[in-house]
Design a protein around this motif. Structure first.
Motif, PDB file in Angstrom:
ATOM      1  N   PRO A 224       0.812  -1.223   0.000  1.00 30.54           N
ATOM      2  CA  PRO A 224       0.000   0.000   0.000  1.00 30.54           C
ATOM      3  C   PRO A 224       0.849   1.278   0.000  1.00 30.54           C
ATOM      4  O   PRO A 224       0.502   2.256  -0.659  1.00 30.54           O
ATOM      5  CB  PRO A 224      -0.818  -0.129   1.288  1.00 30.54           C
ATOM      6  CG  PRO A 224      -0.969  -1.603   1.482  1.00 30.54           C
ATOM      7  CD  PRO A 224       0.356  -2.173   1.036  1.00 30.54           C
ATOM      8  N   GLU A 225       1.973   1.238   0.717  1.00 31.58           N
ATOM      9  CA  GLU A 225       2.851   2.414   0.736  1.00 31.58           C
ATOM     10  C   GLU A 225       3.447   2.671  -0.645  1.00 31.58           C
ATOM     11  O   GLU A 225       3.528   3.813  -1.109  1.00 31.58           O
ATOM     12  CB  GLU A 225       3.987   2.210   1.753  1.00 31.58           C
ATOM     13  CG  GLU A 225       3.534   2.091   3.188  1.00 31.58           C
ATOM     14  CD  GLU A 225       3.273   0.652   3.607  1.00 31.58           C
ATOM     15  OE1 GLU A 225       3.227   0.405   4.821  1.00 31.58           O
ATOM     16  OE2 GLU A 225       3.111  -0.219   2.725  1.00 31.58           O
ATOM     17  N   GLY A 226       3.865   1.586  -1.328  1.00 33.97           N
ATOM     18  CA  GLY A 226       4.421   1.721  -2.670  1.00 33.97           C
ATOM     19  C   GLY A 226       3.392   2.214  -3.658  1.00 33.97           C
ATOM     20  O   GLY A 226       3.673   3.066  -4.511  1.00 33.97           O
ATOM     21  N   CYS A 227       2.175   1.680  -3.555  1.00 34.23           N
ATOM     22  CA  CYS A 227       1.084   2.108  -4.432  1.00 34.23           C
ATOM     23  C   CYS A 227       0.796   3.598  -4.240  1.00 34.23           C
ATOM     24  O   CYS A 227       0.646   4.347  -5.216  1.00 34.23           O
ATOM     25  CB  CYS A 227      -0.151   1.280  -4.136  1.00 34.23           C
ATOM     26  SG  CYS A 227      -1.601   1.748  -5.104  1.00 34.23           S
ATOM     27  N   ALA A 228       0.717   4.036  -2.970  1.00 34.84           N
ATOM     28  CA  ALA A 228       0.419   5.441  -2.679  1.00 34.84           C
ATOM     29  C   ALA A 228       1.514   6.368  -3.201  1.00 34.84           C
ATOM     30  O   ALA A 228       1.231   7.451  -3.731  1.00 34.84           O
ATOM     31  CB  ALA A 228       0.245   5.628  -1.174  1.00 34.84           C
ATOM     32  N   SER A 229       2.761   5.928  -3.085  1.00 40.24           N
ATOM     33  CA  SER A 229       3.868   6.787  -3.542  1.00 40.24           C
ATOM     34  C   SER A 229       3.867   6.934  -5.061  1.00 40.24           C
ATOM     35  O   SER A 229       4.287   7.963  -5.589  1.00 40.24           O
ATOM     36  CB  SER A 229       5.203   6.209  -3.069  1.00 40.24           C
ATOM     37  OG  SER A 229       5.482   4.974  -3.707  1.00 40.24           O
ATOM     38  N   ILE A 230       3.353   5.916  -5.778  1.00 41.39           N
ATOM     39  CA  ILE A 230       3.295   5.986  -7.240  1.00 41.39           C
ATOM     40  C   ILE A 230       2.091   6.807  -7.698  1.00 41.39           C
ATOM     41  O   ILE A 230       2.206   7.698  -8.548  1.00 41.39           O
ATOM     42  CB  ILE A 230       3.234   4.566  -7.844  1.00 41.39           C
ATOM     43  CG1 ILE A 230       4.567   3.835  -7.625  1.00 41.39           C
ATOM     44  CG2 ILE A 230       2.914   4.634  -9.342  1.00 41.39           C
ATOM     45  CD1 ILE A 230       4.538   2.371  -7.989  1.00 41.39           C
ATOM     46  N   LEU A 231       0.928   6.524  -7.121  1.00 40.21           N
ATOM     47  CA  LEU A 231      -0.297   7.183  -7.585  1.00 40.21           C
ATOM     48  C   LEU A 231      -0.464   8.598  -7.064  1.00 40.21           C
ATOM     49  O   LEU A 231      -0.920   9.489  -7.791  1.00 40.21           O
ATOM     50  CB  LEU A 231      -1.520   6.345  -7.172  1.00 40.21           C
ATOM     51  CG  LEU A 231      -1.679   4.982  -7.837  1.00 40.21           C
ATOM     52  CD1 LEU A 231      -2.960   4.311  -7.364  1.00 40.21           C
ATOM     53  CD2 LEU A 231      -1.697   5.104  -9.357  1.00 40.21           C
ATOM     54  N   TRP A 232      -0.114   8.797  -5.783  1.00 34.35           N
ATOM     55  CA  TRP A 232      -0.350  10.115  -5.177  1.00 34.35           C
ATOM     56  C   TRP A 232       0.927  10.847  -4.784  1.00 34.35           C
ATOM     57  O   TRP A 232       0.872  11.947  -4.253  1.00 34.35           O
ATOM     58  CB  TRP A 232      -1.235   9.954  -3.939  1.00 34.35           C
ATOM     59  CG  TRP A 232      -2.627   9.494  -4.255  1.00 34.35           C
ATOM     60  CD1 TRP A 232      -3.612  10.220  -4.855  1.00 34.35           C
ATOM     61  CD2 TRP A 232      -3.191   8.203  -3.987  1.00 34.35           C
ATOM     62  NE1 TRP A 232      -4.749   9.461  -4.979  1.00 34.35           N
ATOM     63  CE2 TRP A 232      -4.533   8.216  -4.450  1.00 34.35           C
ATOM     64  CE3 TRP A 232      -2.713   7.036  -3.396  1.00 34.35           C
ATOM     65  CZ2 TRP A 232      -5.381   7.125  -4.342  1.00 34.35           C
ATOM     66  CZ3 TRP A 232      -3.557   5.945  -3.292  1.00 34.35           C
ATOM     67  CH2 TRP A 232      -4.876   5.994  -3.762  1.00 34.35           C
ATOM     68  N   ARG A 233       2.067  10.206  -5.018  1.00 29.81           N
ATOM     69  CA  ARG A 233       3.373  10.803  -4.679  1.00 29.81           C
ATOM     70  C   ARG A 233       3.520  11.083  -3.192  1.00 29.81           C
ATOM     71  O   ARG A 233       4.245  11.986  -2.783  1.00 29.81           O
ATOM     72  CB  ARG A 233       3.595  12.122  -5.455  1.00 29.81           C
ATOM     73  CG  ARG A 233       3.425  12.003  -6.954  1.00 29.81           C
ATOM     74  CD  ARG A 233       4.504  11.163  -7.583  1.00 29.81           C
ATOM     75  NE  ARG A 233       4.377  11.116  -9.035  1.00 29.81           N
ATOM     76  CZ  ARG A 233       5.113  10.336  -9.813  1.00 29.81           C
ATOM     77  NH1 ARG A 233       6.013   9.528  -9.284  1.00 29.81           N
ATOM     78  NH2 ARG A 233       4.936  10.333 -11.116  1.00 29.81           N
TER      79      ARG A 233
END
Length: 316
Positions: A224-233
């Motif tokens: 989830p942390e990786g996903c958030a950093s990609i989608l929402w920076r």
């Protein structure tokens, strides 16, 4: 002393009161009061763990006191003989495997080991395997196929190691070949997601006939942390990502990604590790028994059909 998670603060406070009363040296009889608090504690645990959010499930899945690979090997398996190296580059300590006996039957067992203290976490690279780890897994599965041994794999990794050296040595190719080897086996294969199942690093040893998942484990294409950093920076959106990714065992069972949820003791596997491991062992034994006597070619065919059908349940 047990490590309490952030959402477990009310539980920690109640357990603290119970400990204080039990250590009380006065003459008053406090048995009834302790009993009332224990009843209240049981109710609070049940209510809390029945309504966990995906983010809270993620915290439980990553709890440092959940059973690790070395705990499961010691409790569920006998005569474990670790086999090292990929016969190409070297040994990888994050993915451990070898020959063993599971409830009297010979098998090949492998899985991720994250480590349990600072020294062992560094040694095992926090459960993040390099290419040589997956090539070792292929070697072990080749051996299982050759000698007709079932394969049991225990998944607990945030993902394959993303370092430069790992990429230079063919991380993606090693993961792909390991996944392909799982799918091509002509012996029974049972996998259990025991903690965290992250990305291709998990799938590489989890493309099995039966995929089990512990009740409070998580399984996802990316953290989830990786996903958030990609989608929402930003990591601030990790909670939203956890919900959207459908990382819980309950969601994944509906989608057909896993076959069975293995129940955990009330309050999570870290509260009663021995019972949790026994429950997992029973589930793995049932899965192996269900495949007993099935022809190798049919096992391979069933595995193919299973993975092609993933998602159908959720879309129906």
């Amino acid at each position: 002393m047990m490590t309490f998670l952030e959402f477990e603060k009310p539980i920690a406070e109640l357990e603290g009161k119970i400990r204080e009363l039990r250590s009380f040296k006065g003459g008053a009889d406090i048995t009834a009061e302790v009993g009332q608090l224990e009843t209240k504690l049981g109710k609070l645990l049940k209510e809390t763990y029945a309504g966990l959010t995906p983010t809270q499930k993620m915290q439980v899945a990553r709890h440092p006191e959940r059973p690790h690979f070395h705990d499961l090997i010691g409790h569920l398996f006998e005569d474990f003989t670790p086999l090292s190296g990929d016969r190409s580059f070297g040994e990888d300590e994050a993915l451990v495997g070898g020959l063993a006996r599971f409830r009297g039957e010979a098998c090949v067992v492998m899985g991720h080991e994250k480590g349990w203290d600072t020294e062992s976490r560094i040694k095992h690279n926090f459960g993040m395997a390099r290419p040589e780890g997956y090539r070792k897994a292929i070697r072990l599965m080749d051996m299982a196929d050759r000698f007709g041994l079932p394969v049991l794999s225990l998944v607990d990794t945030s993902g394959a190691y993303p370092g430069v050296g790992a990429e230079e040595r063919g991380q993606a190719e090693a993961i792909a070949r390991s996944t392909d080897k799982c799918l091509g086996l002509e012996v029974p294969m049972v996998t259990c997601i025991v903690g965290e199942g992250g990305s291709g690093g998990a799938v590489a040893i989890a493309a099995a006939n039966k995929v089990l998942m512990m009740e409070h484990a998580i399984y996802s294409v990316i953290s989830p942390e990786g996903c958030a950093s990609i989608l929402w920076r930003t990591n601030d959106k990790a909670n939203e990502a956890a919900v959207a990714l459908k990382i819980t065992a309950q969601d994944l069972l509906k989608l057909g990604v896993i076959d069975e949820i293995v129940a955990e003791p009330l309050g999570g596997a870290h509260r009663d590790t021995e019972r949790a491991m026994n429950m997992l062992g029973d589930a793995m034994e049932r899965s192996l028994r269900d495949m007993s006597g099935v022809d190798g070619g049919r096992l391979k065919e069933l595995r193919r059909e299973k993975f092609l059908a993933i998602g159908d349940k959720g879309l129906a």
